[in-house]
Design a protein around this motif. Structure first.
Motif, PDB file in Angstrom:
ATOM      1  N   SER A 137      17.148 -31.574  84.338  1.00 19.41           N
ATOM      2  CA  SER A 137      17.942 -31.387  85.549  1.00 19.41           C
ATOM      3  C   SER A 137      19.387 -31.823  85.360  1.00 19.41           C
ATOM      4  CB  SER A 137      17.313 -32.152  86.716  1.00 19.41           C
ATOM      5  OG  SER A 137      17.210 -33.545  86.405  1.00 19.41           O
ATOM      6  N   SER A 138      19.619 -32.759  84.434  1.00 22.01           N
ATOM      7  CA  SER A 138      20.988 -33.219  84.156  1.00 22.01           C
ATOM      8  C   SER A 138      21.606 -32.500  82.977  1.00 22.01           C
ATOM      9  CB  SER A 138      20.987 -34.724  83.896  1.00 22.01           C
ATOM     10  OG  SER A 138      20.193 -35.033  82.760  1.00 22.01           O
ATOM     11  N   ALA A 139      20.891 -31.524  82.408  1.00 22.61           N
ATOM     12  CA  ALA A 139      21.362 -30.707  81.284  1.00 22.61           C
ATOM     13  C   ALA A 139      21.534 -31.506  80.003  1.00 22.61           C
ATOM     14  CB  ALA A 139      22.668 -29.995  81.633  1.00 22.61           C
ATOM     15  N   GLN A 140      20.885 -32.664  79.897  1.00 29.23           N
ATOM     16  CA  GLN A 140      21.037 -33.494  78.713  1.00 29.23           C
ATOM     17  C   GLN A 140      19.938 -33.264  77.683  1.00 29.23           C
ATOM     18  OE1 GLN A 140      21.465 -37.517  80.120  1.00 29.23           O
ATOM     19  NE2 GLN A 140      23.590 -37.193  80.725  1.00 29.23           N
ATOM     20  N   THR A 143      25.741 -31.177  77.731  1.00 25.21           N
ATOM     21  CA  THR A 143      26.852 -31.915  78.338  1.00 25.21           C
ATOM     22  C   THR A 143      27.841 -32.445  77.309  1.00 25.21           C
ATOM     23  OG1 THR A 143      25.671 -34.042  78.308  1.00 25.21           O
ATOM     24  CG2 THR A 143      25.327 -32.616  80.220  1.00 25.21           C
ATOM     25  N   ASP A 144      27.539 -32.269  76.012  1.00 24.99           N
ATOM     26  CA  ASP A 144      28.473 -32.756  74.992  1.00 24.99           C
ATOM     27  C   ASP A 144      29.304 -31.585  74.455  1.00 24.99           C
ATOM     28  OD1 ASP A 144      26.797 -31.359  73.302  1.00 24.99           O
ATOM     29  OD2 ASP A 144      25.668 -33.126  72.704  1.00 24.99           O
ATOM     30  N   ASP A 145      30.012 -31.824  73.365  1.00 22.90           N
ATOM     31  CA  ASP A 145      30.873 -30.775  72.810  1.00 22.90           C
ATOM     32  C   ASP A 145      30.333 -30.249  71.490  1.00 22.90           C
ATOM     33  OD1 ASP A 145      31.266 -32.985  71.292  1.00 22.90           O
ATOM     34  OD2 ASP A 145      33.450 -33.002  71.419  1.00 22.90           O
ATOM     35  N   ILE A 146      29.031 -30.373  71.266  1.00 22.69           N
ATOM     36  CA  ILE A 146      28.402 -29.885  70.046  1.00 22.69           C
ATOM     37  C   ILE A 146      27.650 -28.593  70.364  1.00 22.69           C
ATOM     38  CG2 ILE A 146      26.699 -30.386  68.256  1.00 22.69           C
ATOM     39  CD1 ILE A 146      27.340 -33.345  68.628  1.00 22.69           C
ATOM     40  N   VAL A 173      27.678 -24.419  82.574  1.00 24.31           N
ATOM     41  CA  VAL A 173      27.316 -25.110  81.340  1.00 24.31           C
ATOM     42  C   VAL A 173      28.556 -25.345  80.479  1.00 24.31           C
ATOM     43  CG1 VAL A 173      26.090 -24.824  79.154  1.00 24.31           C
ATOM     44  CG2 VAL A 173      24.926 -24.310  81.299  1.00 24.31           C
ATOM     45  N   TRP A 174      29.394 -24.327  80.357  1.00 24.90           N
ATOM     46  CA  TRP A 174      30.612 -24.466  79.548  1.00 24.90           C
ATOM     47  C   TRP A 174      31.529 -25.537  80.127  1.00 24.90           C
ATOM     48  CZ3 TRP A 174      35.851 -23.323  80.570  1.00 24.90           C
ATOM     49  CH2 TRP A 174      36.695 -23.359  79.459  1.00 24.90           C
ATOM     50  N   SER A 175      31.574 -25.625  81.459  1.00 21.27           N
ATOM     51  CA  SER A 175      32.449 -26.617  82.084  1.00 21.27           C
ATOM     52  C   SER A 175      32.011 -28.041  81.757  1.00 21.27           C
ATOM     53  CB  SER A 175      32.469 -26.418  83.609  1.00 21.27           C
ATOM     54  OG  SER A 175      31.242 -26.837  84.211  1.00 21.27           O
ATOM     55  N   LEU A 176      30.717 -28.241  81.524  1.00 21.23           N
ATOM     56  CA  LEU A 176      30.230 -29.582  81.179  1.00 21.23           C
ATOM     57  C   LEU A 176      30.838 -30.060  79.865  1.00 21.23           C
ATOM     58  CD1 LEU A 176      26.429 -29.217  82.040  1.00 21.23           C
ATOM     59  CD2 LEU A 176      28.228 -30.215  83.461  1.00 21.23           C
ATOM     60  N   SER A 177      30.963 -29.150  78.905  1.00 18.92           N
ATOM     61  CA  SER A 177      31.501 -29.544  77.603  1.00 18.92           C
ATOM     62  C   SER A 177      33.009 -29.757  77.650  1.00 18.92           C
ATOM     63  CB  SER A 177      31.179 -28.480  76.555  1.00 18.92           C
ATOM     64  OG  SER A 177      31.881 -27.277  76.823  1.00 18.92           O
ATOM     65  N   THR A 182      23.738 -38.912  70.885  1.00 18.52           N
ATOM     66  CA  THR A 182      23.033 -39.224  69.653  1.00 18.52           C
ATOM     67  C   THR A 182      21.554 -39.085  69.869  1.00 18.52           C
ATOM     68  OG1 THR A 182      22.901 -41.564  70.216  1.00 18.52           O
ATOM     69  CG2 THR A 182      24.822 -40.855  68.953  1.00 18.52           C
ATOM     70  N   GLY A 183      20.871 -38.810  68.799  1.00 15.17           N
ATOM     71  CA  GLY A 183      19.401 -38.787  68.852  1.00 15.17           C
ATOM     72  C   GLY A 183      18.863 -37.431  69.169  1.00 15.17           C
ATOM     73  N   ASN A 184      19.021 -36.927  70.419  1.00 13.94           N
ATOM     74  CA  ASN A 184      18.502 -35.624  70.738  1.00 13.94           C
ATOM     75  C   ASN A 184      19.372 -34.947  71.765  1.00 13.94           C
ATOM     76  OD1 ASN A 184      17.761 -36.448  73.422  1.00 13.94           O
ATOM     77  ND2 ASN A 184      15.951 -37.413  72.550  1.00 13.94           N
ATOM     78  N   GLY A 185      19.251 -33.623  71.845  1.00 13.78           N
ATOM     79  CA  GLY A 185      19.950 -32.810  72.819  1.00 13.78           C
ATOM     80  C   GLY A 185      21.361 -32.516  72.407  1.00 13.78           C
ATOM     81  N   ALA A 186      21.725 -31.244  72.381  1.00 14.04           N
ATOM     82  CA  ALA A 186      23.085 -30.769  72.183  1.00 14.04           C
ATOM     83  C   ALA A 186      23.044 -29.292  71.933  1.00 14.04           C
ATOM     84  CB  ALA A 186      23.766 -31.465  71.002  1.00 14.04           C
ATOM     85  N   GLY A 187      24.214 -28.690  71.832  1.00 18.85           N
ATOM     86  CA  GLY A 187      24.268 -27.273  71.503  1.00 18.85           C
ATOM     87  C   GLY A 187      23.653 -26.430  72.589  1.00 18.85           C
ATOM     88  N   GLU A 188      23.322 -25.162  72.223  1.00 18.40           N
ATOM     89  CA  GLU A 188      22.799 -24.314  73.269  1.00 18.40           C
ATOM     90  C   GLU A 188      21.589 -23.511  72.880  1.00 18.40           C
ATOM     91  OE1 GLU A 188      25.534 -21.521  71.145  1.00 18.40           O
ATOM     92  OE2 GLU A 188      25.172 -23.639  71.376  1.00 18.40           O
ATOM     93  N   GLY A 189      20.807 -23.944  71.945  1.00 17.65           N
ATOM     94  CA  GLY A 189      19.532 -23.263  71.888  1.00 17.65           C
ATOM     95  C   GLY A 189      18.904 -23.037  70.540  1.00 17.65           C
TER      96      GLY A 189
END
Length: 316
Positions: A145-148, A157-160, A295-299, A307-314
């Motif tokens: 729900s937080s897109a993380q 939510t990051d720039d990766i 989604v783009w605005s989050l980055s 770190t650890g997990n979550g990033a990018g788009e798929g």
């Protein structure tokens, strides 16, 4: 519905209707030799008597009318198996009409945002609110729900961005999906460098983001030779990855499937397959554009890379 099931449904409906009519007729008639309604011999408190009188005629006729109404309903709306009703009504047709009306309302809502570039939509609070709502209904199952994100599901939510973070690249990811495949290299590496080959590559990959780990590191030195023979084609000589292929950057502090030694060993030995479904057919281009803009605005908020997990788009 097959003809056999249709016949079963018709027979079951007829049995129930006729059974109700017969039961009503059988229990409402009086027969010769039946005791009088007052002759039940059931008394309470000396002056309270239980009678056995038949139901009023209006009540019985009401049941017959209900049965007649049920028969008419089945013929009018098509409740007899696969046979269509006289009216031509069907739940499928009713759903189609409701969908047309709902689609028209949605089209009116989304018309102002059609073909708008993502940077323009990202500056529109109403567009971002719509995009976030679409994300919550469609994308939050995988990305949270937080897109993380989570292990195996990118943090948005990051720039990766494994497939590129430019607006057109993000939109293409949402519209057409992505398939990121990391082949299993365990047997290949073992054949090239022996039983410790995978551990050598793990040591080298973990040292890519920290040059200090390279010095006097025998395992990393051995892993570099193996990396140059197998991994360099996708991840590049310097380990920076390739957004055209979805190959991740191995020099940052982000790992989609975890950065532990065991997680990296599993990735190298067994490979990974990350799939981002295409949403063009599900959402249409305008709604996909709105959710991509959010989604783009989050980055663009320049948050520190997770770190650890979550990033990018798929994809891995």
């Amino acid at each position: 519905m097959s003809s056999g099931w249709s016949a079963f449904v018709i027979a079951l409906a007829a049995f129930n209707i006729l059974g109700c009519a017969w039961l009503l007729w059988w229990t409402s008639k009086r027969r010769p030799g039946d005791p009088k309604p007052e002759d039940t011999s059931h008394f309470w408190d000396g002056d309270i008597t239980e009678y056995n009188k038949p139901m009023p005629r209006w009540w019985i006729n009401g049941f017959y009318l209900a049965i007649a109404f049920g028969i008419g309903y089945l013929f009018w709306y098509g409740g007899l198996g696969s046979h269509p009703g006289i009216s031509g009504w069907s739940s499928q047709g009713e759903h189609a009409l409701d969908k047309v009306a709902a689609d028209a309302r949605l089209e009116e809502t989304f018309r102002p945002y059609r073909d708008q570039p993502l940077p323009v939509l990202a500056k529109d609070p109403q567009a971002l609110a719509l995009g976030r709502s679409i994300f919550a209904n469609t994308c939050a199952t995988c990305h949270g729900s937080s897109a993380q994100g989570a292990i195996g599901y990118p943090n948005l939510t990051d720039d990766i961005w494994h497939w590129g973070g430019a607006p057109d690249q993000v939109l293409q990811t949402v519209l057409d999906g992505r398939e990121g495949v990391m082949p299993p290299w365990g047997q290949v590496l073992t054949g090239m460098g022996g039983d410790n080959a995978v551990d050598y590559v793990v040591a080298y990959v973990r040292a890519l983001g920290d040059p200090a780990r390279m010095s006097n590191n025998f395992m990393a030195a051995q892993g570099r030779q193996l990396y140059d023979g197998v991994c360099v084609a996708c991840h590049g000589k310097d380990g920076k990855g390739n957004t055209e292929m979805g190959a991740p950057d191995l020099t940052d502090d982000y790992w989609l499937y975890g950065s532990s030694r065991d997680a990296l060993r599993k990735t190298i030995i067994d490979g990974r397959h990350g799939s981002m479904p295409a949403h063009r057919g599900l959402l249409g281009e305008t709604r996909s554009r709105l959710v991509a803009a959010w989604v783009w605005s989050l980055s663009q908020q320049q948050q520190p890379a997770a770190t650890g997990n979550g990033a990018g788009e798929g994809a891995p």
